[in-house]
Structure formats: C-alpha cells, structure tokens
Design a protein around this motif. Structure first.
Motif, mmCIF file in Angstrom:
data_model
loop_
_atom_site.group_PDB
_atom_site.id
_atom_site.type_symbol
_atom_site.label_atom_id
_atom_site.label_comp_id
_atom_site.label_asym_id
_atom_site.label_seq_id
_atom_site.Cartn_x
_atom_site.Cartn_y
_atom_site.Cartn_z
ATOM 1 N N ASP A 1 -24.309 2.956 -29.566
ATOM 2 C CA ASP A 1 -24.550 3.635 -30.846
ATOM 3 C C ASP A 1 -24.000 5.048 -30.824
ATOM 4 O O ASP A 1 -24.357 5.854 -29.960
ATOM 5 C CB ASP A 1 -26.054 3.669 -31.148
ATOM 6 N N SER B 1 -23.275 4.022 -35.948
ATOM 7 C CA SER B 1 -24.558 3.495 -36.423
ATOM 8 C C SER B 1 -25.661 4.530 -36.551
ATOM 9 O O SER B 1 -26.714 4.234 -37.131
ATOM 10 C CB SER B 1 -25.040 2.403 -35.468
ATOM 11 N N SER C 1 -28.903 3.823 -38.906
ATOM 12 C CA SER C 1 -30.174 3.424 -38.297
ATOM 13 C C SER C 1 -31.258 4.469 -38.522
ATOM 14 O O SER C 1 -32.423 4.126 -38.787
ATOM 15 C CB SER C 1 -29.995 3.172 -36.803
ATOM 16 N N TYR D 1 -38.259 -2.919 -38.911
ATOM 17 C CA TYR D 1 -37.161 -1.976 -38.710
ATOM 18 C C TYR D 1 -35.915 -2.707 -38.237
ATOM 19 O O TYR D 1 -34.799 -2.436 -38.714
ATOM 20 C CB TYR D 1 -37.565 -0.905 -37.692
ATOM 21 N N ARG D 2 -36.070 -3.617 -37.298
ATOM 22 C CA ARG D 2 -34.927 -4.379 -36.811
ATOM 23 C C ARG D 2 -34.280 -5.163 -37.951
ATOM 24 O O ARG D 2 -33.056 -5.164 -38.110
ATOM 25 C CB ARG D 2 -35.356 -5.341 -35.696
ATOM 26 N N SER E 1 -32.572 -2.660 -40.459
ATOM 27 C CA SER E 1 -31.395 -2.001 -39.900
ATOM 28 C C SER E 1 -30.271 -3.014 -39.659
ATOM 29 O O SER E 1 -29.095 -2.712 -39.924
ATOM 30 C CB SER E 1 -31.742 -1.264 -38.601
ATOM 31 N N PHE F 1 -26.514 -2.806 -41.063
ATOM 32 C CA PHE F 1 -25.366 -2.874 -40.163
ATOM 33 C C PHE F 1 -24.366 -3.934 -40.619
ATOM 34 O O PHE F 1 -23.154 -3.711 -40.585
ATOM 35 C CB PHE F 1 -25.820 -3.199 -38.731
ATOM 36 N N LYS G 1 -29.053 -6.633 -30.653
ATOM 37 C CA LYS G 1 -28.512 -5.550 -31.475
ATOM 38 C C LYS G 1 -27.125 -5.151 -31.004
ATOM 39 O O LYS G 1 -26.199 -4.960 -31.816
ATOM 40 C CB LYS G 1 -29.439 -4.339 -31.431
ATOM 41 N N ASN H 1 -23.813 -5.613 -33.353
ATOM 42 C CA ASN H 1 -23.041 -4.449 -33.784
ATOM 43 C C ASN H 1 -21.590 -4.509 -33.308
ATOM 44 O O ASN H 1 -20.667 -4.154 -34.043
ATOM 45 C CB ASN H 1 -23.704 -3.157 -33.299
#
Length: 215
Positions: free
Chosen positions: A12, A18, A22, A74-75, A78, A82, A113, A117
């Motif tokens: 990140d 990101s 995020s 949150y995951r 986000s 993304f 994640k 990404n």
C-alpha cells in the motif's frame, strides 16, 4: 552500501495507490459512529498501521466499542472501492519490468487484500508466490519480523536486501531488522523520513538509478 541482491516492496502506497482510498473508507465508517475525524487525521494516525490498532484508536475517540463486524465491513467497503478506483503507483510497473534481481512484497495487509490489489492493478504476475503478509506470522510493523521472514524465504540475509517503504512505521521496521530502507514520499502523502530512511525518493522514476548506484 553493499550491492543489493533482493528488493522487498511494501504494498500500500508503494505498489498500489491505496492509502487515500482506504483511509477515506475508515474515516467515513468512523464518523458514522461519531468520531468526527477527517482524512488528514487518518493519514497521520492510521497510515501503515495494524488495522486492529486503528480500530482501537477510533474506539478511544468515540468512547465506545465499535460493532463486532466493523473490521469485516471495512474490508468489504474498502475492497469495493479498490475494485473500482485503485491504480498502481505511477511508474512502479516500469521499475518491476526493469529489475534484474529477485523481488517480493511484504505487507501488513492480509493475503486476500494484497493479491486483490495487485491483481486489480495488473501487478500480480510480477510477484507470483513471493507475497508475504504480517497475518501469516501474526507480527506487525514496526516489528521487523515480516521483512526478516520475507528475506529468509527469498534466500537472503537482511544486509543483502533493500526495503522500499512509504510510512515511518515501515521504515522503522526495516531499519530494526538491519535492512537498508528507501523511503518513498509521494507528493500528496509526504512523510518525514529524514532521520530514519537510508535514502529518500519522491517519484518511481528515481528508484532504479538509486538501486543501480549501489551495484
């Protein structure tokens, strides 16, 4: 400095752009629970940190425990952002294409994640299985364990590797593990690495010449 035999990238803010995305999700969710914080606060206090520590900070601000599913929500939120908005850090793919020594990624995020990404930004194929997560070893930056784990798995000692980081927490972790660390300070998210990083750079165009200078 000795010639580097392996490069260890944070994810990140170094490979994928990101951090703003995020942290804005975190701000929005925190404010839904009465935190009244802004993006600048999040960048200063959450960037590069372990998610559970960020959640604890928010709980301290609001004076209450957040819902048990806050992390899962949150995951989900986000990841959705993304998938639609995430881009690779400008110039980093050219760096990966040009490198003629082994490299890997070592990140505080979970494997899901990191892979999502990298896949979203078209970078996943460059790393294959050389992806290391703090969740795999249950130790988080500024503990240097993730970088030491990555280096050992790649077959190198810390003094043979260069870490690329964009946060003070990450730089501290790398230095604590005996690594040289180049601090990436993008124009919109400047970090104060002056007393921490081995070297500082501001665009990916500068990275390859800096690496080559030590060969």
């Amino acid at each position: 400095m000795k010639p580097y035999k392996c490069i260890i990238f944070d994810c990140d803010g170094v490979l994928v752009d990101s951090e703003v995305l995020s942290n804005q999700v975190m701000v929005d969710m925190a404010n839904e629970h009465g935190a009244n914080i802004d993006l600048n606060f999040a960048i200063q206090n959450f960037k590069g940190g372990f998610l559970k520590d960020c959640i604890q900070q928010i709980e301290s601000i609001v004076g209450n425990a957040l819902p048990d599913d806050f992390e899962n929500q949150y995951r989900k939120r986000s990841f959705a952002v993304f998938k639609s908005d995430l881009k690779a850090v400008s110039g980093v793919e050219s760096v990966l294409k040009a490198l003629d020594i082994p490299f890997c990624v070592a990140s505080s995020g979970p494997q899901e994640k990191i892979r999502l990404n990298l896949k979203t930004t078209g970078l996943l194929s460059y790393f294959k299985e050389n992806i290391f997560s703090c969740y795999d070893i249950n130790k988080w930056k500024p503990d240097p364990a993730i970088f030491l784990h990555a280096a050992a798995t790649m077959g190198f000692d810390s003094e043979e590797c260069l870490v690329i980081e964009d946060t003070s927490i990450g730089v501290k972790a790398g230095k604590a593990g005996g690594f040289d660390v180049f601090g990436f300070s993008a124009d919109d998210l400047k970090e104060n690495f002056q007393n921490q990083a081995t070297k500082i750079f501001y665009t990916m165009d500068d990275l390859l010449p800096m690496i080559s200078a030590n060969r």
